[in-house]
Design a protein around this motif. Structure first.
Motif, PDB file in Angstrom:
ATOM      1  N   ILE A  14       0.779  -1.264   0.154  1.00 54.68           N
ATOM      2  CA  ILE A  14      -0.159   0.050   0.188  1.00 54.68           C
ATOM      3  C   ILE A  14       0.822   1.473  -0.037  1.00 54.68           C
ATOM      4  N   LYS A  15       0.587   2.283  -0.849  1.00 53.19           N
ATOM      5  CA  LYS A  15       1.341   3.494  -1.088  1.00 53.19           C
ATOM      6  C   LYS A  15       0.585   4.493  -0.045  1.00 53.19           C
ATOM      7  N   ILE A  16       0.884   4.959   0.836  1.00 47.57           N
ATOM      8  CA  ILE A  16       0.508   6.242   1.547  1.00 47.57           C
ATOM      9  C   ILE A  16       1.037   7.478   0.940  1.00 47.57           C
ATOM     10  N   VAL A  17       0.119   8.238   0.464  1.00 44.46           N
ATOM     11  CA  VAL A  17       0.312   9.424  -0.055  1.00 44.46           C
ATOM     12  C   VAL A  17      -0.033  10.753   0.756  1.00 44.46           C
ATOM     13  N   THR A  18       0.948  11.565   1.133  1.00 41.65           N
ATOM     14  CA  THR A  18       0.657  12.535   2.123  1.00 41.65           C
ATOM     15  C   THR A  18       1.077  13.818   1.824  1.00 41.65           C
ATOM     16  N   LEU A  19       0.955  14.755   2.207  1.00 41.17           N
ATOM     17  CA  LEU A  19       0.963  16.225   1.723  1.00 41.17           C
ATOM     18  C   LEU A  19       2.367  16.425   1.087  1.00 41.17           C
ATOM     19  N   LYS A  20       3.436  15.750   1.579  1.00 37.20           N
ATOM     20  CA  LYS A  20       4.843  16.252   1.353  1.00 37.20           C
ATOM     21  C   LYS A  20       5.351  14.816   0.647  1.00 37.20           C
ATOM     22  N   ASN A  21       5.085  13.599   1.121  1.00 32.61           N
ATOM     23  CA  ASN A  21       5.731  12.482   0.889  1.00 32.61           C
ATOM     24  C   ASN A  21       4.906  11.357   0.420  1.00 32.61           C
ATOM     25  N   GLU A  22       5.544   9.951  -0.009  1.00 36.61           N
ATOM     26  CA  GLU A  22       4.984   8.936  -0.373  1.00 36.61           C
ATOM     27  C   GLU A  22       5.674   7.784   0.661  1.00 36.61           C
ATOM     28  N   PHE A  23       4.855   7.131   1.294  1.00 37.07           N
ATOM     29  CA  PHE A  23       5.418   6.092   2.022  1.00 37.07           C
ATOM     30  C   PHE A  23       4.819   4.398   1.548  1.00 37.07           C
ATOM     31  N   PHE A  24       5.490   3.413   1.749  1.00 37.74           N
ATOM     32  CA  PHE A  24       5.084   2.005   1.356  1.00 37.74           C
ATOM     33  C   PHE A  24       5.038   1.164   2.490  1.00 37.74           C
ATOM     34  N   PHE A  25       3.809   0.485   2.797  1.00 36.49           N
ATOM     35  CA  PHE A  25       3.735  -0.842   3.811  1.00 36.49           C
ATOM     36  C   PHE A  25       2.792  -1.851   3.202  1.00 36.49           C
ATOM     37  N   SER A  26       3.281  -2.828   4.024  1.00 31.73           N
ATOM     38  CA  SER A  26       2.293  -3.970   3.641  1.00 31.73           C
ATOM     39  C   SER A  26       1.121  -4.217   4.721  1.00 31.73           C
ATOM     40  N   GLU A  27      -0.078  -4.545   4.312  1.00 30.29           N
ATOM     41  CA  GLU A  27      -1.241  -4.727   5.141  1.00 30.29           C
ATOM     42  C   GLU A  27      -2.533  -5.110   4.251  1.00 30.29           C
ATOM     43  N   PRO A  28      -3.360  -5.957   4.713  1.00 27.03           N
ATOM     44  CA  PRO A  28      -4.426  -6.023   3.728  1.00 27.03           C
ATOM     45  C   PRO A  28      -5.271  -5.002   3.669  1.00 27.03           C
ATOM     46  N   MET A  29      -5.802  -4.475   2.571  1.00 26.86           N
ATOM     47  CA  MET A  29      -6.510  -3.060   2.394  1.00 26.86           C
ATOM     48  C   MET A  29      -7.892  -3.305   2.990  1.00 26.86           C
ATOM     49  N   ASN A  30      -8.531  -4.476   3.419  1.00 30.08           N
ATOM     50  CA  ASN A  30      -9.632  -4.507   4.077  1.00 30.08           C
ATOM     51  C   ASN A  30      -9.231  -4.134   5.711  1.00 30.08           C
ATOM     52  N   GLU A  31      -8.340  -4.418   6.191  1.00 31.37           N
ATOM     53  CA  GLU A  31      -7.885  -4.328   7.330  1.00 31.37           C
ATOM     54  C   GLU A  31      -7.740  -2.730   7.655  1.00 31.37           C
ATOM     55  N   LEU A  32      -7.150  -2.197   6.543  1.00 27.69           N
ATOM     56  CA  LEU A  32      -6.549  -0.779   6.573  1.00 27.69           C
ATOM     57  C   LEU A  32      -8.037   0.129   6.612  1.00 27.69           C
ATOM     58  N   GLU A  33      -8.988  -0.359   5.684  1.00 30.48           N
ATOM     59  CA  GLU A  33     -10.030   0.334   5.596  1.00 30.48           C
ATOM     60  C   GLU A  33     -10.955   0.286   6.890  1.00 30.48           C
ATOM     61  N   LYS A  34     -10.890  -0.737   7.591  1.00 28.62           N
ATOM     62  CA  LYS A  34     -11.894  -1.079   8.889  1.00 28.62           C
ATOM     63  C   LYS A  34     -10.939   0.062   9.821  1.00 28.62           C
ATOM     64  N   ARG A  35      -9.987   0.211   9.942  1.00 26.70           N
ATOM     65  CA  ARG A  35      -9.256   1.109  10.840  1.00 26.70           C
ATOM     66  C   ARG A  35      -9.317   2.398  10.437  1.00 26.70           C
ATOM     67  N   MET A  36      -9.380   2.769   9.014  1.00 26.14           N
ATOM     68  CA  MET A  36      -9.306   4.261   9.018  1.00 26.14           C
ATOM     69  C   MET A  36     -10.740   4.879   8.705  1.00 26.14           C
ATOM     70  N   LYS A  37     -11.716   4.026   8.458  1.00 28.71           N
ATOM     71  CA  LYS A  37     -13.131   4.530   8.032  1.00 28.71           C
ATOM     72  C   LYS A  37     -13.625   5.404   9.404  1.00 28.71           C
ATOM     73  N   PRO A  38     -13.568   5.095  10.541  1.00 26.90           N
ATOM     74  CA  PRO A  38     -13.944   6.082  11.425  1.00 26.90           C
ATOM     75  C   PRO A  38     -13.167   7.118  11.631  1.00 26.90           C
ATOM     76  N   LEU A  39     -11.978   7.466  11.108  1.00 24.56           N
ATOM     77  CA  LEU A  39     -11.176   8.575  11.165  1.00 24.56           C
ATOM     78  C   LEU A  39     -11.387   9.365   9.570  1.00 24.56           C
ATOM     79  N   GLY A  40     -12.428   9.110   9.102  1.00 27.71           N
ATOM     80  CA  GLY A  40     -12.872   9.879   7.803  1.00 27.71           C
ATOM     81  C   GLY A  40     -12.174   9.494   6.695  1.00 27.71           C
ATOM     82  N   PHE A  41     -12.190   8.255   6.540  1.00 31.21           N
ATOM     83  CA  PHE A  41     -11.356   7.645   5.307  1.00 31.21           C
ATOM     84  C   PHE A  41     -12.447   6.791   4.382  1.00 31.21           C
ATOM     85  N   GLU A  42     -12.563   6.850   3.286  1.00 30.55           N
ATOM     86  CA  GLU A  42     -13.640   5.960   2.489  1.00 30.55           C
ATOM     87  C   GLU A  42     -13.188   5.378   1.088  1.00 30.55           C
TER      88      GLU A  42
END
Length: 94
Positions: A14-42
């Motif tokens: 997974i590529k994380i795009v921030t205001l200034k950089n890009e980072f990469f990490f491994s995690e199942p997308m469905n797990e990331l979605e569960k963690r980030m949805k309550p924080l305003g991600f869709e």
């Protein structure tokens, strides 16, 4: 601040795009979605998780971000995505 996450199928990460950089990490997308949805991600389309706070506008099948970037919006997800966005905006004012 994170603008969006994008699953890179070829690299299987997974590529994380921030205001200034890009980072990469491994995690199942469905797990990331569960963690980030309550924080305003869709999920806008398969493999892209967008920070609702960073959306400038939705134009057809594209989401224009306040960073100048554009990410796709799946036609199949338009209704659900707009509903989540409206709910997020409503909750932000209360």
């Amino acid at each position: 601040e994170i603008v969006y996450f994008e699953y890179l199928k070829m690299q299987k990460e997974i590529k994380i795009v921030t205001l200034k950089n890009e980072f990469f990490f491994s995690e199942p997308m469905n797990e990331l979605e569960k963690r980030m949805k309550p924080l305003g991600f869709e999920i806008s389309c398969r493999g892209i998780l967008v920070n609702l706070e960073r959306i400038s506008r939705i134009q057809r099948n594209n989401i224009l971000l306040d960073t100048g970037s554009t990410v796709p919006l799946s036609q199949r997800r338009v209704t659900e995505f707009k509903g989540s966005m409206n709910e997020y905006i409503h909750d932000s004012f209360h």
